[in-house]
Design an enzyme around this catalytic site. Structure first.
Site, PDB file in Angstrom:
ATOM      1  N   MET A  56       4.795  74.362  56.799  1.00  0.00           N
ATOM      2  CA  MET A  56       3.654  73.557  57.227  1.00  0.00           C
ATOM      3  C   MET A  56       3.317  72.535  56.151  1.00  0.00           C
ATOM      4  O   MET A  56       3.147  72.898  54.979  1.00  0.00           O
ATOM      5  CB  MET A  56       2.443  74.442  57.500  1.00  0.00           C
ATOM      6  CG  MET A  56       2.588  75.319  58.720  1.00  0.00           C
ATOM      7  SD  MET A  56       1.163  76.405  58.966  1.00  0.00           S
ATOM      8  CE  MET A  56       1.551  77.745  57.816  1.00  0.00           C
ATOM      9  N   HIS A  85      15.918  70.700  56.945  1.00  0.00           N
ATOM     10  CA  HIS A  85      14.974  70.245  57.968  1.00  0.00           C
ATOM     11  C   HIS A  85      15.671  69.252  58.903  1.00  0.00           C
ATOM     12  O   HIS A  85      15.815  68.074  58.585  1.00  0.00           O
ATOM     13  CB  HIS A  85      13.767  69.588  57.302  1.00  0.00           C
ATOM     14  CG  HIS A  85      12.547  69.513  58.180  1.00  0.00           C
ATOM     15  ND1 HIS A  85      12.603  69.669  59.541  1.00  0.00           N
ATOM     16  CD2 HIS A  85      11.228  69.304  57.886  1.00  0.00           C
ATOM     17  CE1 HIS A  85      11.387  69.565  60.052  1.00  0.00           C
ATOM     18  NE2 HIS A  85      10.532  69.356  59.063  1.00  0.00           N
ATOM     19  N   GLY A  86      16.087  69.767  60.049  1.00  0.00           N
ATOM     20  CA  GLY A  86      16.732  68.924  61.048  1.00  0.00           C
ATOM     21  C   GLY A  86      15.889  68.796  62.295  1.00  0.00           C
ATOM     22  O   GLY A  86      16.422  68.625  63.393  1.00  0.00           O
ATOM     23  N   ASN A 112      11.659  67.876  64.172  1.00  0.00           N
ATOM     24  CA  ASN A 112      10.346  67.214  64.132  1.00  0.00           C
ATOM     25  C   ASN A 112      10.371  65.711  63.890  1.00  0.00           C
ATOM     26  O   ASN A 112       9.377  65.124  63.468  1.00  0.00           O
ATOM     27  CB  ASN A 112       9.437  67.893  63.096  1.00  0.00           C
ATOM     28  CG  ASN A 112       9.294  69.383  63.352  1.00  0.00           C
ATOM     29  OD1 ASN A 112       9.697  70.195  62.536  1.00  0.00           O
ATOM     30  ND2 ASN A 112       8.760  69.762  64.504  1.00  0.00           N
ATOM     31  N   TYR A 139      12.190  63.929  61.704  1.00  0.00           N
ATOM     32  CA  TYR A 139      12.581  63.442  60.384  1.00  0.00           C
ATOM     33  C   TYR A 139      14.062  63.030  60.397  1.00  0.00           C
ATOM     34  O   TYR A 139      14.713  63.082  61.435  1.00  0.00           O
ATOM     35  CB  TYR A 139      12.256  64.494  59.323  1.00  0.00           C
ATOM     36  CG  TYR A 139      10.767  64.764  59.242  1.00  0.00           C
ATOM     37  CD1 TYR A 139       9.886  63.782  58.778  1.00  0.00           C
ATOM     38  CD2 TYR A 139      10.225  65.971  59.675  1.00  0.00           C
ATOM     39  CE1 TYR A 139       8.517  64.014  58.729  1.00  0.00           C
ATOM     40  CE2 TYR A 139       8.858  66.206  59.634  1.00  0.00           C
ATOM     41  CZ  TYR A 139       8.010  65.212  59.168  1.00  0.00           C
ATOM     42  OH  TYR A 139       6.652  65.432  59.143  1.00  0.00           O
ATOM     43  N   ARG A 174      16.545  74.113  60.562  1.00  0.00           N
ATOM     44  CA  ARG A 174      15.498  74.069  61.589  1.00  0.00           C
ATOM     45  C   ARG A 174      15.797  72.920  62.545  1.00  0.00           C
ATOM     46  O   ARG A 174      16.079  71.800  62.116  1.00  0.00           O
ATOM     47  CB  ARG A 174      14.124  73.876  60.959  1.00  0.00           C
ATOM     48  CG  ARG A 174      12.981  74.127  61.960  1.00  0.00           C
ATOM     49  CD  ARG A 174      11.628  73.871  61.345  1.00  0.00           C
ATOM     50  NE  ARG A 174      10.621  74.750  61.919  1.00  0.00           N
ATOM     51  CZ  ARG A 174       9.359  74.395  62.173  1.00  0.00           C
ATOM     52  NH1 ARG A 174       8.958  73.161  61.915  1.00  0.00           N
ATOM     53  NH2 ARG A 174       8.495  75.250  62.666  1.00  0.00           N
ATOM     54  N   GLY A 226       2.845  79.464  62.344  1.00  0.00           N
ATOM     55  CA  GLY A 226       2.225  78.332  61.668  1.00  0.00           C
ATOM     56  C   GLY A 226       0.720  78.468  61.724  1.00  0.00           C
ATOM     57  O   GLY A 226       0.096  79.039  60.835  1.00  0.00           O
TER      58      GLY A 226
END
Length: 370
Positions: free
Chosen positions: A28, A180-181, A183, A185, A233, A326
């Site tokens: 988060m 981080h793959g 949301n 980005y 992710r 979360g």
């Protein structure tokens, strides 16, 4: 604890990590680091709360990977310098003292940047601006700027930055890294049709669009070795476009998760608005079920799973090995202890995420179980 929730507290493994239960804290964005990206004591208090509360593992907020284009917010933590490594060490140690594992989420913001002190431009697969507008409570305002299309050198620099950050995470004592793959980005932008209009080997079809993710995974695995946990992710929705779905639906999901599952990855973390709902249209699989069926790796499910009945459904019906909380964790940093003891779970107060800095001061009030 009633026998009903017993399966949420069975010991599980990811590679060489043994986790005491299935509860994981989801990454988060907290924007509480120092202005130069160093983690601090406020963050230590924030993460240690979850370890005290019985979570088996914690995935950090998104950590930027270089002193170039990767940072997305003011006061976002980094793993780009030696100082960043040293600042994370006491946090990881504090979490470990309670028997909880900690994974560093490595993030490149791509075009979805709201503030970056290192550069005055954003980069993305193509010369496109993300949909929607920036979020005021994370320091941004107005529409996102149009990004500069990445060159092949830019792509290689990003891949290298993920690998260097993974090495730093290992030095800081983290038990693994999560790529981080999701949301919206950078890596997710390559999988987003309107953000990726390339006609080279990194665009035009799903296989090519996955190329940068494949190369990031392979590069990280090459530098951290075979024993260090590496996860990823993935999502369909983005910070700036929650309604987005992969073109091709479940067929595209099969291609993505099958490809990821064949790589040297140790788990797949999926997030959706509802972690147990059909993700590709009525009668389709959930993201968790698709990841499990097609990827064949341990799956972490995220999305409104704070209610233990929903968490149980994700595990028993959707095939998730773990549930990541979360907002549920923000409201109840001791969720595992509460569920075990049959205690009531507190409702989520939206201000705790709209004003993340202030929330840290309030977390003690939510911890009735020591």
């Amino acid at each position: 604890m009633t026998d009903k929730y017993e399966s949420l507290f069975t010991e599980q493994t990811i590679k060489n990590l043994t986790l005491d239960n299935r509860y994981i804290v989801a990454p988060m964005t907290r924007v509480t680091a120092e202005s130069d990206g160093r983690a601090n004591d406020r963050m230590k208090q924030y993460y240690e709360r979850y370890a005290k509360g019985g979570f088996a593992a914690i995935i950090s907020e998104g950590i930027y990977t270089d002193k170039k284009h990767s940072q997305g917010y003011d006061n976002q933590p980094g793993l780009a310098t030696k100082e960043h490594v040293e600042a994370w060490k006491p946090i990881v140690e504090a979490v470990h003292e309670h028997g909880t594992k900690m994974i560093a989420q490595l993030m490149h913001a791509g075009a979805q940047v709201q503030s970056n002190p290192y550069v005055d431009e954003t980069i993305a697969p193509s010369n496109v601006a993300p949909k929607g507008e920036q979020l005021g409570f994370y320091g941004g305002s107005g529409p996102f700027p149009t990004a500069r299309e990445m060159t092949l050198d830019d792509i290689q620099n990003v891949i290298d930055s993920f690998a260097r950050a993974a090495i730093k995470a290992k030095k800081a004592g983290f038990d693994g890294v999560e790529i981080h793959g999701a949301n919206g980005y950078l890596l997710d932008e390559f999988l987003t049709d309107y953000m990726n209009q390339r006609t080279d080997e990194y665009g035009e079809n799903v296989e090519n669009s996955l190329r940068i993710i494949k190369e990031v995974i392979q590069e990280i695995r090459g530098v951290v070795g075979n024993k260090f946990v590496v996860g990823i992710r993935l999502s369909q929705g983005k910070v700036s476009d929650q309604a987005y779905k992969w073109p091709g639906g479940e067929e595209t999901a099969e291609m993505i998760f099958t490809t990821i599952g064949e790589l040297p990855i140790d788990y797949i973390h999926v997030t959706d608005g509802d972690g147990t709902a059909d993700s590709f249209g009525e009668g389709s699989r959930s993201m968790a079920k698709a990841a499990k069926d097609f990827g064949g790796k341990p799956v972490i499910a995220n999305g409104k799973l704070g209610d233990p009945d929903q968490a149980l459904k994700a595990v028993e019906e959707e095939g998730a090995d773990f549930v990541a909380l979360g907002t549920g964790a923000l409201a109840n940093p001791d969720t595992p202890h509460r569920v075990q003891k049959g205690l009531e779970l507190k409702e989520f107060d939206a201000e705790s995420i709209l004003f993340p800095i202030a929330h840290v001061k309030d977390m003690e009030l939510n911890m009735d179980i020591k």
